[in-house]
Every structure is written in structure tokens, then in C-alpha cells.
Design an enzyme around this catalytic site. Structure first.
Site, mmCIF file in Angstrom:
data_model
loop_
_atom_site.group_PDB
_atom_site.id
_atom_site.type_symbol
_atom_site.label_atom_id
_atom_site.label_comp_id
_atom_site.label_asym_id
_atom_site.label_seq_id
_atom_site.Cartn_x
_atom_site.Cartn_y
_atom_site.Cartn_z
ATOM 1 C CD GLU A 90 1.123 42.597 -17.489
ATOM 2 O OE1 GLU A 90 1.159 41.630 -16.693
ATOM 3 O OE2 GLU A 90 1.694 42.582 -18.589
ATOM 4 C CD GLU A 121 21.708 48.009 -7.706
ATOM 5 O OE1 GLU A 121 22.453 47.203 -7.129
ATOM 6 O OE2 GLU A 121 21.122 47.761 -8.769
#
Length: 306
Positions: A90, A121
Site C-alpha cells: 500500500e 514457517e
């Protein structure tokens, strides 16, 4: 780490505990469930408020990194990784910064944004490799994000970054976290046990989103991307943003639609430049030179009587 060790580790985490205020949520009505969630969510801003000094310290090092040409790099897994990618993506349309100035890395790669990549992960080595693949440098700042504060992928990225000499920040939702111990700055808002035990996309995810918003927004304000409270460096890349750019010029200068549109046209659609031209009476070349003289900070470039 085997299952027994992992169970012991999780038992010590506040974010993995059972919330005594929600143990009968499965027996509540829809409205009662929503009220319970809302009550728990109200705890999040206060938890973030407790760690504002650490957030401020991180912002200052991020601003310094940007000014020397460095990058802000988020690294995380699951929800934490997705929030980092979201915040990074953004920044270009909001603040007209170059692609790659803020980077989001997620365990499992881009496909993990839309579909869980189980096991990704757990690789500390991959956390380091992902930073190597983007040519991490000492000028960059790496922010490792993990609600638990123990995710191996994030730990691997932070260890590699520190070994290289880059500045590191940890964002966890448990105090004294492993990633906090591995970083130069630890941001650890403690939001308490989740509404649904261990579902850290809830309060922990909200806290992380608030902190990430602060890191980039405050950094961009410090860099002069905001004038008053207006996004004067937005990239007007579509019709909605073009209209917003015109409205920002109107709000900053109190001119009408026609004058704002003309100023934007004369300023090559650069909002900051159009505002300075209107407030100072300078032509485009003079206004651009004045902005450069003031390192692009419009508030410093505007004449004091303007």
C-alpha cells in the site's frame, strides 16, 4: 524442536493461553458473540499504547534508512507475513514511493498470501535465503513479525540480518519473545489470550496491523509525504485517485475545482508541486527548486505567510 519441546514453548506464551472471559462463547447468541469479540478488541489499542516508545525508536531508524537509500523489509509467516505484505504493497500508491522501497516477505513465497503453505514457517534457513535473494544490505531495516515471537522463519531472517549488519526490529505479541531478543528493537504489545485460543489472526493480528500502520505512516510523514494531514505525494494512477488529488489541492489551498485542475495540469499532476505553486505564486520551475531546497517537505517550503 520436537513436539514435547514445542508444547512447553507454547504453554509459556500469553497469546496461546485460554481466555477466561470467552470460555463459554460457544453457548452465546450471535449478538453476544459479537459483543464479546468487540470487548476483547478494545484491549488492543491500549496494549499498543504501552509500546509507543519502541515504535518511535523503530520509526526513527526507518526514516534514517530511507534517507540513506535503504529499504524497510518485513518478514513473517501466515497472518503476520500477510500483514507485512499488505502494508508494503500500500505504500507506493499512497505515498508515491518506488516499488521495492518497502518490501514484504512471507514464508512460502507469494502463493502463501492466498493459500496456507504448511511447514514453510519452520525453516530458519529459508528466512535467511529470502533476504539473500533480495540482496539485503547494511542500509536496510528488517522487521520480523510473529505473534508468538518464536517463528523459525522470522528468527532465521533476523539472525541473518544482524550478522550482515542491517538494523533489526521485532514485532511480537508476547513479552520477552525470542525474536525480540534477536533484534535491535523489540515491539511487543501484549494483548492477552485470544477470543478463540491460539487464533492470533484476532487481537494479535489487529495489534500488528496497528503497529505496521504506524511504522510506515509516521515514517512517511517524517519524510514529507504528508502536508498538514493530506496525502500530498499520492500517485494519481486511476480516476478515483485523480479526483482525490484535485480535492487535496482544493483542501490545501482553498481554491475551487477549476483552479485546482489547472494547477495540477501545470504541475504535471504532482499534487505537492501544484499546492506550492498556488500558495507561493511561483512558477513550476521555481516551485520545484524550492521543494528540492527543502528536501521535498512542503510544510517547510510554503512561505510563512502562505
Amino acid at each position: 524442536m520436537d513436539t514435547k519441546d514445542l508444547l512447553k514453548s507454547l504453554a509459556r506464551l500469553t497469546s496461546e493461553g485460554r481466555n477466561p472471559d470467552t470460555q463459554h462463547i460457544d453457548r452465546q447468541s450471535t449478538l453476544e458473540i459479537l459483543a464479546t469479540i468487540n470487548t476483547q478488541d478494545k484491549q488492543v489499542p491500549e496494549a499498543v499504547a504501552q509500546v509507543l516508545p519502541a515504535i518511535a525508536a523503530a520509526v526513527d531508524i526507518i526514516v534514517a534508512a530511507f534517507r540513506r537509500g535503504g529499504r524497510l523489509i518485513y518478514t513473517g509467516a501466515g497472518t503476520s507475513g500477510r500483514l507485512g505484505v499488505l502494508d508494503a504493497s500500500e505504500c507506493p500508491p499512497t505515498f508515491s514511493v518506488p516499488e521495492g522501497m518497502v518490501v514484504g516477505l512471507i514464508a512460502g513465497g507469494p502463493q502463501a498470501m492466498f493459500r496456507a503453505q504448511e511447514g514453510a514457517e519452520d525453516s530458519a534457513e529459508q528466512g535467511a535465503r529470502d533476504l539473500q535473494n533480495i540482496q539485503l544490505s547494511v542500509d536496510d531495516v528488517v522487521v520480523g513479525i510473529a505473534a508468538s515471537g518464536r517463528t523459525p522463519y522470522v528468527l532465521g531472517s533476523l539472525h541473518y540480518a544482524r550478522q550482515l549488519g542491517a538494523t533489526t526490529v521485532a514485532l511480537a505479541c508476547n513479552g520477552g519473545s525470542l525474536i525480540g531478543q534477536a533484534a535491535d528493537i523489540a515491539i511487543e504489545p501484549e494483548v492477552g489470550p485470544e477470543v478463540i485460543t491460539g487464533s492470533t489472526r484476532l487481537k494479535s493480528g489487529t495489534a500488528q496491523k496497528l503497529v505496521l500502520n504506524m511504522l510506515t505512516t509516521a515514517s512517511m510523514i517524517r519524510l514529507g509525504k504528508v502536508y498538514q494531514n493530506l496525502m500530498v505525494d499520492l500517485n494519481a494512477s486511476n480516476l478515483k485517485l485523480q479526483a482525490r488529488a484535485q480535492r487535496i489541492v482544493m483542501q490545501a489551498t482553498e481554491v475551487d475545482e477549476e483552479a485546482a485542475a489547472l494547477a495540477l495540469q501545470q504541475a504535471d499532476n504532482e499534487v505537492k508541486l501544484a499546492i506550492l505553486m498556488l500558495l507561493s505564486g511561483l512558477d513550476k520551475a521555481e516551485a520545484r527548486a524550492r521543494l528540492e531546497q527543502h528536501q521535498g517537505i512542503l510544510g517547510n517550503a510554503v512561505p510563512r505567510d502562505g
